[in-house]
Design a protein around this motif. Structure first.
Motif, mmCIF file in Angstrom:
data_model
loop_
_atom_site.group_PDB
_atom_site.id
_atom_site.type_symbol
_atom_site.label_atom_id
_atom_site.label_comp_id
_atom_site.label_asym_id
_atom_site.label_seq_id
_atom_site.Cartn_x
_atom_site.Cartn_y
_atom_site.Cartn_z
ATOM 1 N N GLY A 138 29.369 24.759 41.207
ATOM 2 C CA GLY A 138 29.031 26.055 41.787
ATOM 3 C C GLY A 138 29.205 27.215 40.831
ATOM 4 O O GLY A 138 28.933 28.363 41.201
ATOM 5 N N VAL A 139 29.636 26.937 39.596
ATOM 6 C CA VAL A 139 29.851 28.004 38.610
ATOM 7 C C VAL A 139 28.553 28.280 37.861
ATOM 8 O O VAL A 139 27.920 27.363 37.334
ATOM 9 C CB VAL A 139 30.963 27.620 37.609
ATOM 10 C CG1 VAL A 139 31.053 28.625 36.473
ATOM 11 C CG2 VAL A 139 32.302 27.530 38.338
ATOM 12 N N SER A 140 28.162 29.540 37.803
ATOM 13 C CA SER A 140 26.960 29.918 37.053
ATOM 14 C C SER A 140 27.273 30.990 36.007
ATOM 15 O O SER A 140 26.369 31.606 35.460
ATOM 16 C CB SER A 140 25.874 30.414 38.012
ATOM 17 O OG SER A 140 26.338 31.496 38.792
ATOM 18 N N LEU A 141 28.547 31.213 35.736
ATOM 19 C CA LEU A 141 28.954 32.185 34.731
ATOM 20 C C LEU A 141 28.786 31.612 33.328
ATOM 21 O O LEU A 141 28.842 30.384 33.144
ATOM 22 C CB LEU A 141 30.429 32.554 34.936
ATOM 23 C CG LEU A 141 30.777 33.309 36.215
ATOM 24 C CD1 LEU A 141 32.278 33.210 36.472
ATOM 25 C CD2 LEU A 141 30.363 34.763 36.090
ATOM 26 N N PRO A 142 28.625 32.454 32.311
ATOM 27 C CA PRO A 142 28.634 31.960 30.932
ATOM 28 C C PRO A 142 29.966 31.252 30.666
ATOM 29 O O PRO A 142 31.034 31.844 30.861
ATOM 30 C CB PRO A 142 28.492 33.237 30.096
ATOM 31 C CG PRO A 142 27.853 34.236 31.012
ATOM 32 C CD PRO A 142 28.382 33.918 32.377
ATOM 33 N N THR A 143 29.907 30.001 30.257
ATOM 34 C CA THR A 143 31.111 29.178 30.159
ATOM 35 C C THR A 143 31.163 28.427 28.839
ATOM 36 O O THR A 143 30.164 27.861 28.390
ATOM 37 C CB THR A 143 31.166 28.168 31.331
ATOM 38 O OG1 THR A 143 31.158 28.882 32.573
ATOM 39 C CG2 THR A 143 32.402 27.306 31.254
ATOM 40 N N LEU A 144 32.351 28.408 28.242
ATOM 41 C CA LEU A 144 32.631 27.605 27.053
ATOM 42 C C LEU A 144 33.704 26.587 27.422
ATOM 43 O O LEU A 144 34.745 26.945 27.974
ATOM 44 C CB LEU A 144 33.121 28.489 25.904
ATOM 45 C CG LEU A 144 33.669 27.770 24.669
ATOM 46 C CD1 LEU A 144 32.562 27.006 23.953
ATOM 47 C CD2 LEU A 144 34.351 28.747 23.713
ATOM 48 N N VAL A 145 33.443 25.316 27.108
ATOM 49 C CA VAL A 145 34.418 24.255 27.337
ATOM 50 C C VAL A 145 34.817 23.682 25.984
ATOM 51 O O VAL A 145 33.955 23.295 25.194
ATOM 52 C CB VAL A 145 33.842 23.148 28.240
ATOM 53 C CG1 VAL A 145 34.875 22.049 28.472
ATOM 54 C CG2 VAL A 145 33.384 23.730 29.578
ATOM 55 N N VAL A 146 36.118 23.656 25.710
ATOM 56 C CA VAL A 146 36.637 23.169 24.431
ATOM 57 C C VAL A 146 37.437 21.899 24.676
ATOM 58 O O VAL A 146 38.367 21.881 25.496
ATOM 59 C CB VAL A 146 37.529 24.231 23.753
ATOM 60 C CG1 VAL A 146 38.007 23.722 22.387
ATOM 61 C CG2 VAL A 146 36.782 25.549 23.594
ATOM 62 N N LEU A 147 37.076 20.834 23.956
ATOM 63 C CA LEU A 147 37.752 19.548 24.093
ATOM 64 C C LEU A 147 38.127 19.025 22.712
ATOM 65 O O LEU A 147 37.422 19.280 21.733
ATOM 66 C CB LEU A 147 36.843 18.529 24.791
ATOM 67 C CG LEU A 147 36.373 18.888 26.213
ATOM 68 C CD1 LEU A 147 35.243 17.981 26.643
ATOM 69 C CD2 LEU A 147 37.535 18.785 27.195
ATOM 70 N N GLY A 148 39.231 18.281 22.637
ATOM 71 C CA GLY A 148 39.654 17.666 21.388
ATOM 72 C C GLY A 148 39.539 16.158 21.456
ATOM 73 O O GLY A 148 39.856 15.557 22.487
ATOM 74 N N THR A 149 39.116 15.530 20.376
ATOM 75 C CA THR A 149 38.965 14.068 20.386
ATOM 76 C C THR A 149 40.310 13.347 20.416
ATOM 77 O O THR A 149 40.365 12.161 20.750
ATOM 78 C CB THR A 149 38.174 13.597 19.162
ATOM 79 O OG1 THR A 149 38.905 13.920 17.967
ATOM 80 C CG2 THR A 149 36.792 14.237 19.100
ATOM 81 N N GLY B 280 24.236 25.806 32.084
ATOM 82 C CA GLY B 280 24.176 26.670 30.920
ATOM 83 C C GLY B 280 25.455 26.746 30.108
ATOM 84 O O GLY B 280 25.593 27.622 29.251
ATOM 85 N N SER B 281 26.399 25.848 30.370
ATOM 86 C CA SER B 281 27.671 25.911 29.649
ATOM 87 C C SER B 281 27.509 25.425 28.206
ATOM 88 O O SER B 281 26.595 24.682 27.874
ATOM 89 C CB SER B 281 28.731 25.061 30.360
ATOM 90 O OG SER B 281 28.320 23.697 30.409
ATOM 91 N N ARG B 282 28.430 25.881 27.365
ATOM 92 C CA ARG B 282 28.522 25.424 25.986
ATOM 93 C C ARG B 282 29.740 24.512 25.886
ATOM 94 O O ARG B 282 30.789 24.841 26.426
ATOM 95 C CB ARG B 282 28.707 26.611 25.032
ATOM 96 C CG ARG B 282 27.535 27.564 25.010
ATOM 97 C CD ARG B 282 27.904 28.857 24.327
ATOM 98 N NE ARG B 282 26.699 29.640 24.043
ATOM 99 C CZ ARG B 282 26.290 29.985 22.827
ATOM 100 N NH1 ARG B 282 27.007 29.658 21.767
ATOM 101 N NH2 ARG B 282 25.179 30.670 22.668
ATOM 102 N N VAL B 283 29.607 23.406 25.180
ATOM 103 C CA VAL B 283 30.715 22.476 25.015
ATOM 104 C C VAL B 283 31.014 22.323 23.530
ATOM 105 O O VAL B 283 30.116 22.035 22.737
ATOM 106 C CB VAL B 283 30.410 21.102 25.647
ATOM 107 C CG1 VAL B 283 31.578 20.150 25.431
ATOM 108 C CG2 VAL B 283 30.130 21.247 27.139
ATOM 109 N N LEU B 284 32.273 22.550 23.172
ATOM 110 C CA LEU B 284 32.722 22.460 21.792
ATOM 111 C C LEU B 284 33.737 21.331 21.707
ATOM 112 O O LEU B 284 34.815 21.411 22.296
ATOM 113 C CB LEU B 284 33.354 23.797 21.372
ATOM 114 C CG LEU B 284 33.893 23.943 19.964
ATOM 115 C CD1 LEU B 284 32.784 23.750 18.931
ATOM 116 C CD2 LEU B 284 34.564 25.310 19.795
#
Length: 299
Positions: free
Chosen positions: A234-245, A264-268
Motif C-alpha cells: 500500500g506504500v506509494s511514496l518514493p522509497t529506498l531499500v538498503v540490504l547487505g549480503t 517504484g522503489s529503489r533497492v540497493l
C-alpha cells in the motif's frame, strides 16, 4: 569525518502520551526539510551519527529513541508492538509540523513502513535499512533470538549480558551485526557504547526489549493486508531499500520481492555489508538517499 554525535544536543519531547528522547544533528542549512531516523531492536540514536552528519547539508536530522529504549523513559502503557511504534512516529512527525523524510533500520524500518503506509501525508520519502520483512526461511540469528522469550531463559540471558563490560558488549554487537566489508572506526564503538550505557541506565529496557521482540515476531506472523508485506503493497511514496549480503538477520533474497511490492522503489544491495549499513557504509547509503531525493525533483 562526521562528528561522534553522542554529544549532539538532545531532549525529551512530549509526543502524544509518550516522552521520547530526540537527538538532533548540528543544523547546517536553515529551512531544511526534517528527516527522522529510527533505530532497530536494542539500538539507539547515536548509531545514526555518520549518516546524519553526511546529510546535514540536505536535511534537518532528528534521531529518536523509541519509548523504553536509549534515553526515552518507559511508556505509560506498553507501546512495543510495530503498530504502537508507528503511532509514536506519527505523533513525532505531527510535532515537527511538516512532512519529513523517514529513515528506519531493522525493526525501526518496519515501524517506519507502517507509519508511512497509514499516514503518507506526514512522510516525504521512506528509506528502509535492513527492514525485518517476513521471510518464510528466517535467518538462524532470528531463530536464536527467540530464546529471549522463553520463560526463565530470557531474564537469565539478559542478566548474563549485563555482567559483561560495556566495551565488550559493544564489540559483541558490532562483530555480530556487521559484515566483512564494514568500514568501522573507533568512533563507531564509542557510539554503540553510548547507546549501551543509556540502555543500562533505563529501568524499562528489559521490558522494552522483550516486548518489542515479541511484537516483531507477532507482526511477522500476520498475513494478508494487515501483514507487513500487505502494508508494503500500500506504500506509494518514493522509497529506498538498503540490504547487505552479509546481514545475519535479513536475507538479501527479499530484494526482488520488495522491489515488486513497493511501487517504484529503489533497492540497493551492498556486498559484504551486514545489518547496519547506515553505520558500516554511511557514505554509500548517503549517496543512495541523495539519489532518491533527486528522483523526486521536477524534471
Amino acid at each position: 569525518m562526521p562528528d561522534e554525535g553522542a554529544g549532539w544536543p538532545g531532549e525529551c519531547l512530549a509526543v502524544g502520551p509518550w516522552q521520547v528522547f530526540v537527538r538532533r544533528a548540528p543544523r547546517r542549512q536553515e529551512g531544511a526539510v526534517p528527516a527522522v531516523f529510527v533505530h532497530g531492536l536494542g539500538g539507539g540514536s547515536t548509531t545514526w551519527t555518520d549518516l546524519m552528519g553526511l546529510l546535514a547539508d540536505e536535511v534537518d536530522g532528528y534521531a529518536v529513541d523509541l519509548p523504553g529504549f536509549g534515553l526515552s523513559p518507559a511508556p505509560p502503557e506498553p507501546a512495543y508492538t510495530v503498530p504502537a511504534q508507528a503511532r509514536v512516529l506519527h505523533a513525532l512527525l505531527e510535532r515537527l509540523g511538516r512532512p519529513a523524510h523517514l529513515v528506519g533500520n531493522s525493526l525501526g524500518a518496519a515501524a517506519s513502513l507502517q507509519a508511512a503506509a497509514h499516514r503518507p501525508d506526514l512522510v516525504r520519502t521512506l528509506t528502509l535499512v535492513s527492514p525485518t520483512l517476513p521471510d518464510w526461511r528466517p535467518r538462524p540469528a532470528i531463530v536464536a533470538g527467540t530464546g529471549l522469550l522463553v520463560p526463565g531463559l530470557g531474564p537469565w540471558l539478559m542478566h548474563r549480558q549485563a555482567e559483561v563490560t560495556v566495551e565488550q558488549q559493544a564489540r559483541q554487537v558490532l562483530t555480530g551485526l556487521t559484515g566483512p566489508a564494514a568500514r568501522l572506526a573507533p568512533r563507531h564503538y564509542a557510539q554503540v557504547e553510548a547507546d549501551i550505557r543509556a540502555a543500562s541506565a533505563n529501568s524499562g529496557i528489559a521490558e522494552a526489549y522483550v516486548g518489542a521482540l515479541r511484537g516483531a515476531l507477532a507482526n511477522n506472523l500476520r498475513r494478508g493486508p494487515r501483514g507487513l508485506w500487505g502494508t508494503a503493497a500500500g506504500v506509494s511514496l518514493p522509497t529506498l531499500v538498503v540490504l547487505g549480503t552479509a546481514d545475519p538477520f535479513v536475507h538479501p533474497r527479499i530484494a526482488a520481492r520488495t522491489a515488486r511490492t513497493i511501487r517504484g522503489s529503489r533497492v540497493l544491495v551492498l556486498s559484504g555489508i551486514g545489518h547496519l549499513a547506515h553505520l558500516e557504509a554511511a557514505q554509500t547509503v548517503a549517496d543512495g538517499f541523495r539519489a532518491l531525493l533527486r528522483s523526486t525533483e521536477p524534471q
